[in-house]
Design a protein around this motif. Structure first.
Motif, PDB file in Angstrom:
ATOM      1  N   ALA A  48       0.836  -1.204   0.000  1.00 52.69           N
ATOM      2  CA  ALA A  48       0.000   0.000   0.000  1.00 52.69           C
ATOM      3  C   ALA A  48       0.868   1.248   0.000  1.00 52.69           C
ATOM      4  N   MET A  49       1.910   1.185   0.795  1.00 46.85           N
ATOM      5  CA  MET A  49       2.800   2.334   0.887  1.00 46.85           C
ATOM      6  C   MET A  49       3.481   2.592  -0.449  1.00 46.85           C
ATOM      7  N   TRP A  50       3.939   1.538  -1.058  1.00 46.88           N
ATOM      8  CA  TRP A  50       4.603   1.638  -2.353  1.00 46.88           C
ATOM      9  C   TRP A  50       3.659   2.242  -3.381  1.00 46.88           C
ATOM     10  N   THR A  51       2.395   1.782  -3.371  1.00 49.04           N
ATOM     11  CA  THR A  51       1.419   2.300  -4.332  1.00 49.04           C
ATOM     12  C   THR A  51       1.234   3.803  -4.151  1.00 49.04           C
ATOM     13  N   HIS A  52       1.061   4.233  -2.904  1.00 52.13           N
ATOM     14  CA  HIS A  52       0.892   5.669  -2.633  1.00 52.13           C
ATOM     15  C   HIS A  52       2.111   6.454  -3.103  1.00 52.13           C
ATOM     16  N   LEU A  53       3.274   5.909  -2.797  1.00 55.87           N
ATOM     17  CA  LEU A  53       4.514   6.615  -3.128  1.00 55.87           C
ATOM     18  C   LEU A  53       4.666   6.756  -4.633  1.00 55.87           C
ATOM     19  N   VAL A  54       4.455   5.650  -5.353  1.00 54.76           N
ATOM     20  CA  VAL A  54       4.610   5.686  -6.808  1.00 54.76           C
ATOM     21  C   VAL A  54       3.589   6.640  -7.415  1.00 54.76           C
ATOM     22  N   LYS A  55       2.359   6.623  -6.871  1.00 56.17           N
ATOM     23  CA  LYS A  55       1.314   7.527  -7.376  1.00 56.17           C
ATOM     24  C   LYS A  55       1.743   8.977  -7.228  1.00 56.17           C
ATOM     25  N   ASP A  56       2.233   9.334  -6.026  1.00 52.83           N
ATOM     26  CA  ASP A  56       2.631  10.726  -5.793  1.00 52.83           C
ATOM     27  C   ASP A  56       3.803  11.126  -6.690  1.00 52.83           C
ATOM     28  N   LEU A  57       4.776  10.222  -6.823  1.00 52.37           N
ATOM     29  CA  LEU A  57       5.926  10.544  -7.654  1.00 52.37           C
ATOM     30  C   LEU A  57       5.514  10.705  -9.110  1.00 52.37           C
ATOM     31  N   ARG A  58       4.593   9.845  -9.559  1.00 48.14           N
ATOM     32  CA  ARG A  58       4.175   9.911 -10.962  1.00 48.14           C
ATOM     33  C   ARG A  58       3.432  11.218 -11.246  1.00 48.14           C
ATOM     34  N   ILE A  59       2.518  11.589 -10.333  1.00 53.30           N
ATOM     35  CA  ILE A  59       1.793  12.855 -10.524  1.00 53.30           C
ATOM     36  C   ILE A  59       2.774  14.016 -10.600  1.00 53.30           C
ATOM     37  N   GLU A  60       3.766  13.986  -9.706  1.00 55.28           N
ATOM     38  CA  GLU A  60       4.715  15.088  -9.653  1.00 55.28           C
ATOM     39  C   GLU A  60       5.577  15.120 -10.907  1.00 55.28           C
ATOM     40  N   LEU A  61       5.989  13.932 -11.374  1.00 53.14           N
ATOM     41  CA  LEU A  61       6.821  13.883 -12.572  1.00 53.14           C
ATOM     42  C   LEU A  61       6.067  14.429 -13.775  1.00 53.14           C
ATOM     43  N   ARG A  62       4.756  14.159 -13.827  1.00 52.64           N
ATOM     44  CA  ARG A  62       3.985  14.622 -14.993  1.00 52.64           C
ATOM     45  C   ARG A  62       3.711  16.105 -14.935  1.00 52.64           C
ATOM     46  N   SER A  63       3.425  16.612 -13.725  1.00 55.74           N
ATOM     47  CA  SER A  63       3.023  18.024 -13.648  1.00 55.74           C
ATOM     48  C   SER A  63       4.186  18.935 -13.266  1.00 55.74           C
ATOM     49  N   LEU A  64       5.082  18.444 -12.393  1.00 54.52           N
ATOM     50  CA  LEU A  64       6.204  19.230 -11.862  1.00 54.52           C
ATOM     51  C   LEU A  64       5.739  20.493 -11.132  1.00 54.52           C
ATOM     52  N   ASP A  65       4.471  20.509 -10.679  1.00 51.79           N
ATOM     53  CA  ASP A  65       3.913  21.696 -10.028  1.00 51.79           C
ATOM     54  C   ASP A  65       4.707  22.076  -8.783  1.00 51.79           C
ATOM     55  N   ALA A  66       4.763  21.146  -7.830  1.00 54.58           N
ATOM     56  CA  ALA A  66       5.408  21.441  -6.549  1.00 54.58           C
ATOM     57  C   ALA A  66       6.880  21.733  -6.764  1.00 54.58           C
ATOM     58  N   PHE A  67       7.497  20.950  -7.644  1.00 53.27           N
ATOM     59  CA  PHE A  67       8.929  21.053  -7.855  1.00 53.27           C
ATOM     60  C   PHE A  67       9.322  22.434  -8.394  1.00 53.27           C
ATOM     61  N   VAL A  68       8.647  22.860  -9.458  1.00 47.96           N
ATOM     62  CA  VAL A  68       9.005  24.135 -10.080  1.00 47.96           C
ATOM     63  C   VAL A  68       8.738  25.292  -9.119  1.00 47.96           C
ATOM     64  N   SER A  69       7.576  25.257  -8.446  1.00 44.73           N
ATOM     65  CA  SER A  69       7.269  26.375  -7.553  1.00 44.73           C
ATOM     66  C   SER A  69       8.259  26.418  -6.394  1.00 44.73           C
ATOM     67  N   MET A  70       8.639  25.245  -5.874  1.00 44.44           N
ATOM     68  CA  MET A  70       9.597  25.229  -4.767  1.00 44.44           C
ATOM     69  C   MET A  70      10.951  25.742  -5.197  1.00 44.44           C
ATOM     70  N   LEU A  71      11.395  25.267  -6.362  1.00 44.51           N
ATOM     71  CA  LEU A  71      12.731  25.652  -6.827  1.00 44.51           C
ATOM     72  C   LEU A  71      12.803  27.152  -7.047  1.00 44.51           C
TER      73      LEU A  71
END
Lengths: 234, 223
Positions: free
Chosen positions: B5-28
């Protein structure tokens, strides 16, 4: 009977505060080094000691709420009211400490404020519990009690860590009056008397306000519960 | 250790972030802004820039991660994903840990990218043991992200939730921030021994991660 007991307690508290004031301002001798200035300690130190007591009461209330919220909702509500009342009175006492401290510091150190560990710790403690009260203000609905109880536990956990970290950081505040080195403690018994009476008076006063606040919060809980019931019945 | 379950949540969050890069770009971009703003406000040069660099880096990380932390749960509210997660049979602690790991990775990547700019802008020569930074920064980031994800979940159903997160996170985070700043500064300047502050950070992480794991279900299912 109950009203008479409350009235008697209020009278005793007011009497204690007048007596404590008399002891602190007229009876206790001047400090050898600081003169009249030292008299502010009869207010500063008791409120500082007691604010920890009220934050501890708030922690007990928070833990009590989380313990009883499933099994015994009535007791949980009482614990929540206690947590809120403890935090509010604690913040008020802590505010008194933060106001009387700089008044003394301005005369004794020549500055209002310094980032000494004890000052910083008290300020951070104040910030944590103000954020607790802000959460209670911003969160709405029935989950506010659970969220506040959790934050109350987090805040209380943080206090010893803040204390340790600042202690390593820097120190300018005078050493503790009690339990410090061999030079600490009051040399004059009259000072000790004034100090003891003021601790007692502020303790009695704090408990009085705490009980009033607890009672008001319980009333509000009951009104809210009745309103919810009426809305269900309608 | 890592459950499914943990792995699924983690992969889901990473995949969303990789596709959108929302949090990453705004943070950087935000942390870059903070670094530039501080250098304009304090005019760092020579010894002085070394003294304040640790503080600037820590505070920049702190402000920047708040934008990602606010996104962490707000994302789940759309389409009521959060209700599905509540009904899932796996313990909430697994969801919490997966989210912390995902956001920890985002913030760490931002720090790694930011570090060269930081060294250039503040003309830094690390006088202490540089490898210790590889311990201090992750420990500090974990303290920030762990508490941040927890408090973001706590404030998700309140009014002014984005403001409230900073209001409740920053006071609790103060001792960890102090330890992070002191340790980084003592590594950069080479004065003093950072080991005491690293121990404090480690203790802070252990205490608050444990309590967060224990209390997360209470907050997540609060109603």
């Amino acid at each position: 009977m109950k009203k008479a007991a409350i009235g008697l307690y209020v009278l005793i508290t007011v009497g204690l505060m007048i007596w404590g004031f008399y002891q602190a301002i007229y009876v206790a001798p001047n400090d050898a080094m600081q003169g009249e200035l030292s008299r502010i300690f009869y207010y500063h130190v008791p409120t500082a000691m007691l604010c920890f007591l009220f934050f501890a009461i708030s922690l007990v209330g928070s833990i009590g709420y989380l313990t009883y919220r499933r099994g015994n909702p009535l007791r949980a509500q009482a614990a929540d009211a206690l947590a809120l009342a403890g935090a509010e009175i604690g913040v008020i006492y802590c505010t008194v400490v933060l106001i009387t401290g700089p008044i003394w510091g301005r005369r004794a150190w020549g500055i209002w404020w310094t980032w000494d560990w004890r000052l910083t710790t008290t300020l951070v403690l104040w910030l944590i519990y103000v954020s607790y009260l802000l959460l209670r203000r911003f969160a709405a609905g029935p989950q506010v009690q659970t969220l506040a109880a959790v934050l109350g536990i987090f805040g209380a956990l943080d206090v010893p860590i803040v204390y340790m970290s600042n202690r390593w950081f820097r120190t300018q505040h005078p050493a503790p009056v009690f339990g410090g080195d061999s030079d600490s403690g009051f040399k004059d018994p009259l000072m000790l008397h004034a100090f003891g009476w003021n601790i007692l008076a502020w303790f009695a006063w704090g408990i009085l306000v705490l009980c009033f606040r607890y009672y008001v919060e319980r009333r509000q809980q009951k009104i809210a519960a009745n309103e919810a019931q009426e809305a269900l019945d309608a | 250790m890592m459950t499914r379950a943990m792995w699924t949540h983690l992969v889901k969050d990473l995949r969303i972030e990789l596709r959108s890069l929302d949090a990453f770009v705004s943070m950087l971009f935000f942390s870059l802004l903070v670094v530039v703003l501080f250098s304009i406000a304090f005019d760092p040069h020579g010894e002085f820039s070394r003294d304040i660099a640790g503080g600037v880096l820590s505070v920049a990380t702190m402000f920047a991660s708040v934008s990602a932390l606010n996104q962490a749960w707000a994302r789940e509210i759309r389409h009521n994903v959060i209700d599905a997660q509540r009904m899932a049979p796996s313990p909430g602690a697994e969801l919490f840990l997966a989210k912390v790991i995902a956001n920890f990775l985002f913030v760490t990547v931002v720090q790694v990218i930011l570090a060269p700019f930081f060294l250039i802008f503040y003309n830094l020569h690390i006088a202490g043991q540089a490898w210790l930074l590889a311990i201090v920064l992750p420990l500090g980031t974990w303290a920030l992200v762990g508490n941040g994800i927890f408090f973001a979940a706590l404030s998700i159903r309140t009014r002014n939730r984005e403001l409230l997160l900073s209001l409740i996170l920053f006071p609790i985070f103060i001792p960890a921030l102090l330890a992070m700043v002191r340790a980084t500064t003592s590594i950069l300047t080479g004065d003093g021994d950072p080991s005491l502050w690293i121990k404090l950070l480690l203790g802070y992480d252990i205490i608050f991660t444990t309590v967060s794991l224990l209390l997360f279900d209470v907050v997540f299912h609060a109603e």
